[in-house]
Design a protein around this motif. Sequence first.
Motif, short mmCIF file in Angstrom:
data_model
loop_
_atom_site.label_atom_id
_atom_site.label_comp_id
_atom_site.label_asym_id
_atom_site.label_seq_id
_atom_site.Cartn_x
_atom_site.Cartn_y
_atom_site.Cartn_z
N GLN A 47 -0.16 11.93 6.65
CA GLN A 47 0.13 10.62 6.04
C GLN A 47 -1.22 10.06 5.62
N THR A 48 -1.36 9.77 4.34
CA THR A 48 -2.63 9.31 3.80
C THR A 48 -2.40 8.29 2.70
N VAL A 49 -3.37 7.42 2.48
CA VAL A 49 -3.25 6.43 1.43
C VAL A 49 -3.17 7.14 0.10
N TRP A 50 -2.21 6.72 -0.71
CA TRP A 50 -1.95 7.37 -1.99
C TRP A 50 -2.65 6.64 -3.13
N ARG A 54 -6.47 12.97 1.31
CA ARG A 54 -6.83 13.93 2.36
C ARG A 54 -6.28 13.51 3.70
N ALA A 55 -5.94 14.51 4.52
CA ALA A 55 -5.46 14.27 5.88
C ALA A 55 -5.76 15.51 6.72
N THR A 67 0.85 -1.19 0.00
CA THR A 67 0.00 0.00 0.00
C THR A 67 0.88 1.24 0.00
N ALA A 68 0.61 2.16 -0.93
CA ALA A 68 1.39 3.39 -1.03
C ALA A 68 0.73 4.49 -0.21
#
Length: 150
Positions: free
Chosen positions: A146-149, A102-103, A69-70
């Motif tokens: 830090q959020t899923v890319w 989003r974060a 997961t990036a």
Amino acid sequence: MPQNRRGILGAALALPAALTVGSLAAASPAAAAPAGVEAGEWTDLVLEPGITPQAGATPQVRILTLAGTAYLQARGLISCNLTADARIATLPAGLTPTWYARATAPRNNHQGVNACRFEVNPSGAVSVYGATATSPITWVQLDSVQTVWR
């Protein structure tokens, strides 16, 4: 007798701490990332006019891949004077999001509001949401982003 008990207890509690400090001092520097973790290089954000990096805290992003997961990670601190939702930067060339990322990021505390939304849209524009004329954003800390890319 109570002083002796305190002394013995203090010595017993101090021993593990002393051993830990000793082993940390003798430890070698951290090696490469563990297996399954790929960390990209930190790259500077392209800031919009009126957005200023704090000295020693240049706003940067990187992609971190963990177990397939990036994630987009950010760091740095900006000064600004935002009175409405605004674009603060553009992603560096080569980083193209597939969807919105989003974060939440810390901001100056004003009347109990101390966080704003950090968002990257599919065109690579980085925006901050939550500023108003009565609650302006004067700085944003990016270290917690830090959020899923993808």
